[in-house]
Design an enzyme around this catalytic site. Structure first.
Site, PDB file in Angstrom:
ATOM      1  N   LYS A  69      -2.474   1.955  -3.410  1.00 13.96           N
ATOM      2  CA  LYS A  69      -3.845   1.984  -2.901  1.00 13.96           C
ATOM      3  C   LYS A  69      -3.797   2.806  -1.629  1.00 13.96           C
ATOM      4  O   LYS A  69      -3.100   2.436  -0.678  1.00 13.96           O
ATOM      5  CB  LYS A  69      -4.317   0.560  -2.617  1.00 13.96           C
ATOM      6  CG  LYS A  69      -5.657   0.460  -1.884  1.00 13.96           C
ATOM      7  CD  LYS A  69      -6.082  -1.011  -1.743  1.00 13.96           C
ATOM      8  CE  LYS A  69      -7.391  -1.142  -0.969  1.00 13.96           C
ATOM      9  NZ  LYS A  69      -7.835  -2.552  -0.860  1.00 13.96           N
ATOM     10  N   ARG A 127      -4.511   4.046  -7.612  1.00 16.78           N
ATOM     11  CA  ARG A 127      -5.834   3.423  -7.790  1.00 16.78           C
ATOM     12  C   ARG A 127      -6.968   4.347  -7.369  1.00 16.78           C
ATOM     13  O   ARG A 127      -6.904   5.004  -6.327  1.00 16.78           O
ATOM     14  CB  ARG A 127      -5.911   2.105  -7.006  1.00 16.78           C
ATOM     15  CG  ARG A 127      -4.944   1.076  -7.561  1.00 16.78           C
ATOM     16  CD  ARG A 127      -4.956  -0.197  -6.763  1.00 16.78           C
ATOM     17  NE  ARG A 127      -5.989  -1.115  -7.173  1.00 16.78           N
ATOM     18  CZ  ARG A 127      -6.875  -1.672  -6.352  1.00 16.78           C
ATOM     19  NH1 ARG A 127      -6.903  -1.348  -5.065  1.00 16.78           N
ATOM     20  NH2 ARG A 127      -7.740  -2.542  -6.796  1.00 16.78           N
ATOM     21  N   ARG A 167     -21.866   4.363  -2.406  1.00 16.29           N
ATOM     22  CA  ARG A 167     -20.472   4.008  -2.691  1.00 16.29           C
ATOM     23  C   ARG A 167     -20.134   4.187  -4.171  1.00 16.29           C
ATOM     24  O   ARG A 167     -18.989   4.501  -4.518  1.00 16.29           O
ATOM     25  CB  ARG A 167     -20.242   2.563  -2.246  1.00 16.29           C
ATOM     26  CG  ARG A 167     -18.974   1.956  -2.754  1.00 16.29           C
ATOM     27  CD  ARG A 167     -18.722   0.645  -2.083  1.00 16.29           C
ATOM     28  NE  ARG A 167     -17.705  -0.105  -2.787  1.00 16.29           N
ATOM     29  CZ  ARG A 167     -17.335  -1.323  -2.458  1.00 16.29           C
ATOM     30  NH1 ARG A 167     -17.904  -1.932  -1.429  1.00 16.29           N
ATOM     31  NH2 ARG A 167     -16.396  -1.957  -3.127  1.00 16.29           N
ATOM     32  N   ASP A 179     -17.442  -2.758  -7.732  1.00 16.06           N
ATOM     33  CA  ASP A 179     -16.303  -3.637  -7.469  1.00 16.06           C
ATOM     34  C   ASP A 179     -16.425  -4.967  -8.198  1.00 16.06           C
ATOM     35  O   ASP A 179     -16.765  -5.967  -7.576  1.00 16.06           O
ATOM     36  CB  ASP A 179     -16.222  -3.884  -5.949  1.00 16.06           C
ATOM     37  CG  ASP A 179     -14.916  -4.551  -5.552  1.00 16.06           C
ATOM     38  OD1 ASP A 179     -14.037  -4.665  -6.411  1.00 16.06           O
ATOM     39  OD2 ASP A 179     -14.801  -4.941  -4.381  1.00 16.06           O
ATOM     40  N   GLU A 199     -10.324   1.248   2.211  1.00 16.69           N
ATOM     41  CA  GLU A 199     -10.439   0.007   2.972  1.00 16.69           C
ATOM     42  C   GLU A 199      -9.375  -0.070   4.063  1.00 16.69           C
ATOM     43  O   GLU A 199      -8.720  -1.105   4.246  1.00 16.69           O
ATOM     44  CB  GLU A 199     -10.360  -1.205   2.035  1.00 16.69           C
ATOM     45  CG  GLU A 199     -11.484  -1.218   1.012  1.00 16.69           C
ATOM     46  CD  GLU A 199     -11.534  -2.466   0.138  1.00 16.69           C
ATOM     47  OE1 GLU A 199     -10.481  -3.077  -0.090  1.00 16.69           O
ATOM     48  OE2 GLU A 199     -12.638  -2.816  -0.319  1.00 16.69           O
ATOM     49  N   GLU A 212     -13.133 -13.098  -8.463  1.00 13.34           N
ATOM     50  CA  GLU A 212     -13.566 -12.859  -7.082  1.00 13.34           C
ATOM     51  C   GLU A 212     -15.079 -12.937  -6.913  1.00 13.34           C
ATOM     52  O   GLU A 212     -15.582 -13.617  -6.030  1.00 13.34           O
ATOM     53  CB  GLU A 212     -13.053 -11.492  -6.624  1.00 13.34           C
ATOM     54  CG  GLU A 212     -13.519 -11.124  -5.226  1.00 13.34           C
ATOM     55  CD  GLU A 212     -13.016  -9.759  -4.772  1.00 13.34           C
ATOM     56  OE1 GLU A 212     -12.256  -9.116  -5.523  1.00 13.34           O
ATOM     57  OE2 GLU A 212     -13.388  -9.350  -3.655  1.00 13.34           O
ATOM     58  N   ASN A 215      -2.805  -4.059  -1.086  1.00 14.54           N
ATOM     59  CA  ASN A 215      -2.784  -3.841   0.365  1.00 14.54           C
ATOM     60  C   ASN A 215      -1.352  -4.165   0.781  1.00 14.54           C
ATOM     61  O   ASN A 215      -1.046  -5.243   1.276  1.00 14.54           O
ATOM     62  CB  ASN A 215      -3.778  -4.758   1.077  1.00 14.54           C
ATOM     63  CG  ASN A 215      -5.210  -4.391   0.728  1.00 14.54           C
ATOM     64  OD1 ASN A 215      -5.554  -3.209   0.598  1.00 14.54           O
ATOM     65  ND2 ASN A 215      -6.055  -5.393   0.563  1.00 14.54           N
TER      66      ASN A 215
HETATM   67  O1  GCW Z   1     -13.024  -6.067  -3.927  1.00 16.95           O
HETATM   68  C1  GCW Z   1     -12.101  -5.725  -3.010  1.00 16.95           C
HETATM   69  C2  GCW Z   1     -11.501  -7.006  -2.572  1.00 16.95           C
HETATM   70  C3  GCW Z   1     -10.294  -6.768  -1.748  1.00 16.95           C
HETATM   71  C4  GCW Z   1      -9.320  -5.953  -2.582  1.00 16.95           C
HETATM   72  C5  GCW Z   1      -9.989  -4.645  -2.945  1.00 16.95           C
HETATM   73  C6  GCW Z   1      -9.129  -3.788  -3.848  1.00 16.95           C
HETATM   74  C7  GCW Z   1      -6.953  -6.096  -2.551  1.00 16.95           C
HETATM   75  O2  GCW Z   1     -12.463  -7.731  -1.881  1.00 16.95           O
HETATM   76  O3  GCW Z   1      -9.755  -8.002  -1.404  1.00 16.95           O
HETATM   77  O4  GCW Z   1      -8.126  -5.731  -1.907  1.00 16.95           O
HETATM   78  O5  GCW Z   1     -11.160  -4.913  -3.647  1.00 16.95           O
HETATM   79  O6  GCW Z   1      -9.289  -3.875  -5.058  1.00 16.95           O
HETATM   80  O7  GCW Z   1      -8.314  -3.032  -3.345  1.00 16.95           O
END
Ligand code: GCW
Length: 832
Positions: free
Chosen positions: A295, A332, A349, A378, A299, A406, A218
């Site tokens: 990216k 990505r 998703r 994820d 999001e 995470e 990000n």
């Molecule tokens: O799983 C999500 C995370 C985000 C992350 C995103 C990604 C960096 O919660 O924090 O952002 O994936 O991989 O882009």
């Protein structure tokens, strides 16, 4: 005298974990004999910074482990030596020597040879980085007490791309980082002191990692501002001697946001020119720059969709700017709509990455790499393998694995991930009709791609031990080792890491290896059943339980649990159709609940709680049993660790013990939240009578309260009985008490309290008039409220109790933390 000083220097150093697997601890005298024949000089041939670094590292390692200082030389001496150099440099110094001709970049050869009549140990490689890797391999052998006599060993990396990503923000915070602030950035700039960046590069090099992206995907567009480039050059300089290429994540809108153009349309000629000029500027300052990570359209990030362009268009404009410099762009595949309509049962998703990218196969430049998360959602504790790996025949790809935990306990829970990664890497996607394990696909082997490989999201931080939990560094180590050789077993990796990190005591090696290998199944069993994913607080921390948080919102990580059943129907026949993204044999396997493996059942199917698994258990009983077993096994980790007392240094012993104790307590929070939620939702009782029955538990809200008042915890399942007590009045402290009514004897007492990060409440525990414990709730858990993220256990052992004893807890609030309590549980001690 010298020996005495040496021993003191070593034992005097506290083990903080900073040295990780490069401790170079002295080998015992018995093993030392094995290395007596090691030459006494280290010769670096040629004029390469990386080879000189390798030489210095060799001297450092041998001095640490064997107490001998090798003489550093620049030319072949007339004596036996350890000789380092690239093939070219070795050829120049010893033209008669036969060297291999067909080794890949970064490979190395360790060989016992005779040079000018002297026995030498040759460490050579096609490029200087390979020489450095060879030195680390030799030092690792000594640290693990392996013989180094008569070596003749070639090692080649499995894939050219072996990178880590850091999600560091320019302000010094780290997205999903659990070990302190950034080692690269502070207050919007690169840190003045880059000593840690240098040491990080050394750690990375020691496991064959050759690239590091230092900022969050990000991405802050400022990273490409002219004023930032000299700062980046400083990081590149810190990496350079370790052969680690610097790369950065960039925002696609940069040409507009910082470049002043009216557009960032990838097909606009001005935009193309902007990226070219920017790349030229970077390479002028950093000739060995690695490339960019992107990216986009994910999001909330900007992306090519703003102009109706494809991801291939976006990747290509940047790839072309980097190409003649030798740089690569990682694009990505983590692209999905986070405003998905949850009411539409066809929405999914999991389908997004494949749907977005597989039509683009063949449209990416040769120096573009599509970076694909290992699963379609994820980084969940259990997901199927992303079908996108099998959809590219004419596109480079890399697998993205997550070292930072995470969704797997955030380095507070032990969760050794190489077994998970191995399952993914070995999984045969049967792409193009052949046998195509993921490791071969991502390395570019299946379809003869020019590049590809492995990316790990590491997120190390300023904490002394880099990742927060002393045992978590096994994940970084394991990532590097698998990127180098995905055919290594998880067990071999765990054992190597343990020997390097804790020494070669057989009990230590056996115990820690076993703990690591058991840890992922343990974590999975108390947090997420049968492929439903982690049932975590999905909207916030991604840490503690929060079962409903993933439902009825646009983020798309749904488990669809209701009073009759659970699971996402992803079949073609009645569900979202995700199963069809796999090659036919796998699509068939997942289409039917009968043939879907139990551990993925709920990922692919919505089934009644009474459905019977392959194990013969019903789904609901499996949920209950696995969570009870998982919590018990987490407690077992504590016992395994305590068996090592005296065999590992005090510092790390205590640090790991504290973490494991915390984990065992939090595993019970998870167990109870999930079991109670499913019990209430399904109405089906636990056949073994455990769920909802806690005979040794006294709820805080049922104690006699002085100043404390009960409150509802939200979500309800994250506190026992759905309630806690808090001290919110005027008084500086509140009390809760009850009378012990069991037979006299020895007991242990668990106080379950909530440790928020917005206050440091104090607790005191009394039996009658005697204070038996006190503590401060000063941990930094990801929570400002009482609930599943903050719920914490304090265990007091060895208490002699008699019937009628008054047990009293006094809580003193601090800040916004009101000394909250959930319950007390009392068990016989020592445990039967
Ligand atoms: O799983 C999500 C995370 C985000 C992350 C995103 C990604 C960096 O919660 O924090 O952002 O994936 O991989 O882009």
């Amino acid at each position: 005298m010298f020996l005495g000083v040496f021993a003191l220097a070593v034992t005097g150093a506290a083990e903080t974990g900073y040295e990780a697997w490069l401790r170079y601890a002295p080998v015992d005298s018995l093993s030392e004999r094995r290395y007596q024949a090691l030459p006494s000089s280290a010769v670096a041939l040629g004029d390469s910074l990386v080879v000189r670094t390798a030489q210095a590292e060799l001297v450092r390692g041998v001095r640490g482990m064997l107490g001998r200082t090798l003489r550093a030389e620049g030319a072949l001496p007339r004596e036996s030596a350890i000789v380092l150099g690239t093939f070219a440099a070795v050829k120049a110094a010893a033209p008669a020597l036969a060297l291999p001709t067909n080794l890949k970049q970064d490979s190395f050869l360790l060989e016992a040879v005779v040079l000018d009549g002297f026995p030498c140990l040759l460490i050579t490689a096609p490029n200087d980085r390979g020489v450095l890797y060879g030195v680390f391999a030799l030092l690792s052998k000594i640290a693990r007490h392996e013989t180094v006599a008569g070596l003749n060993e070639v090692q080649q990396p499995y894939a050219p791309i072996r990178w880590v990503n850091q999600w560091d923000n320019l302000d010094g915070s780290i997205e999903r980082g659990y070990a302190g602030r950034s080692i690269f950035f502070e207050n919007g700039s690169v840190r003045a002191d880059l000593a840690r960046a240098r040491d990080y590069a050394r750690l990375l090099a020691s496991i064959g990692i050759n690239g590091c992206t230092i900022n969050n995907v990000n991405a802050n567009p400022r990273i490409l501002e002219d004023s930032f480039l000299p700062q980046l050059a400083r990081v590149a300089e810190a990496f350079r001697s370790w052969g680690v290429a610097l790369s950065i994540a960039v925002d696609l809108s940069s040409p507009k946001v910082i470049g002043g153009l009216g557009t960032f349309d990838p097909l606009d000629a001005q935009v193309g020119a902007w990226w070219r000029v920017k790349a030229d500027e970077i390479y002028q300052r950093i000739p060995d720059f690695g490339g960019f990570v992107i990216k986009a359209d994910s999001e909330g990030r900007s992306g090519p969709s703003a102009y109706g362009r494809t991801h291939a268009d976006a990747a290509s404009v940047i790839a072309r700017a980097l190409k003649h410099h030798g740089g690569v762009v990682f694009y990505r595949a983590f692209v999905y709509n986070h405003h998905l309509d949850w009411r539409d049962p066809k929405n999914d998703r999991a389908k997004a990455a494949y749907d977005n990218f597989h039509p683009l196969d063949g449209e990416f430049e040769d120096n573009a790499i599509v970076q694909i998360k290992h699963g379609p959602i994820d980084f969940q504790v259990r997901e199927p393998v992303s079908p996108l790996f099998g959809a590219f025949e004419r596109t480079n790809q890399a697998i993205e694995l997550q070292i930072t935990q995470e969704y797997t306990g955030q380095q507070r829970h032990l969760c050794f991930l190489p077994p998970l990664w191995k399952e993914v890497l070995d999984f045969d996607l049967k792409a193009g009709g052949g046998r195509t394990p993921v490791k071969e696909l991502v390395a570019g082997r299946s379809f003869h791609r020019p590049t590809g490989g492995f990316v790990g999201v590491a997120n190390v931080g300023m904490d002394a031990n880099w990742l927060g939990h002393p045992l978590a560094m096994a994940n970084l180590y394991g990532f590097g080792r698998l990127a180098w050789d995905p055919n290594l077993s998880a067990g071999a990796i765990a054992e190597e890491w343990t020997r390097l990190t804790f020494g070669n005591d057989a009990t230590v090696v056996r115990t820690i290896t076993a703990m690591q290998l058991a840890s992922w199944p343990i974590y999975e069993s108390y947090t997420g059943p049968l492929g439903a994913g982690t049932l975590t607080n999905i909207l916030g921390s991604h840490y503690g339980p929060g079962i409903e948080s993933s439902e009825r919102n646009g983020w798309g990580q749904w488990h669809r649990a209701d009073h009759e059943g659970i699971g996402m129907d992803r079949t073609v026949a009645t569900g979202t159709g995700f199963a069809a993204q796999y090659a036919a044999p796998l699509a068939r396997l997942y289409e039917s609940a009968k043939s879907t493996p139990d551990d993925l059942l709920l990922f692919f199917h919505h089934v009644p709680y009474t459905d019977v698994l392959h194990t013969g258990k019903t789904v609901i009983q499996h949920i209950y049993d696995s969570h009870y077993e998982g919590a018990e096994r987490a407690e077992g980790l504590v016992r395994q660790w305590t068996s090592l007392k005296g065999r590992v240094d005090e510092e790390r012993y205590a640090a790991v013990l504290a973490q494991l104790n915390y984990q065992a307590g939090h595993a019970i929070v998870w167990r109870d939240a999930i079991c109670n939620w499913f019990f209430r939702t399904s109405g089906i009782a636990d056949a073994r009578g455990r769920v909802g029955h806690h005979p040794h538990r006294i709820e805080a809200e049922n104690m006699q309260l002085d100043g404390y008042s009960p409150f509802e915890v939200s979500p309800w399942e994250t506190a026992s009985g759905g309630k806690g007590i808090e001290c919110v009045g005027e008084k500086p402290s509140c009390q809760a008490m009850f009378r012990f009514n069991r037979p006299a004897g020895w007991y242990e007492l668990d106080v379950q309290y909530f440790d928020q990060n917005n206050g440091e409440s104090k607790y005191r525990l009394f039996v009658g008039m005697q204070q038996v414990d006190e503590w401060v709730a000063d941990d930094h858990l990801p929570a400002t409220r009482p609930g599943g993220d903050s719920s914490t256990r304090r265990r007091v052992t060895g208490l002699a109790l008699r019937p009628g004893d008054e047990i009293r807890i006094q809580g003193s609030p601090d800040g916004a933390e009101h000394a909250p309590l959930d319950y007390i549980e009392i068990h016989r001690w020592p445990p039967e």
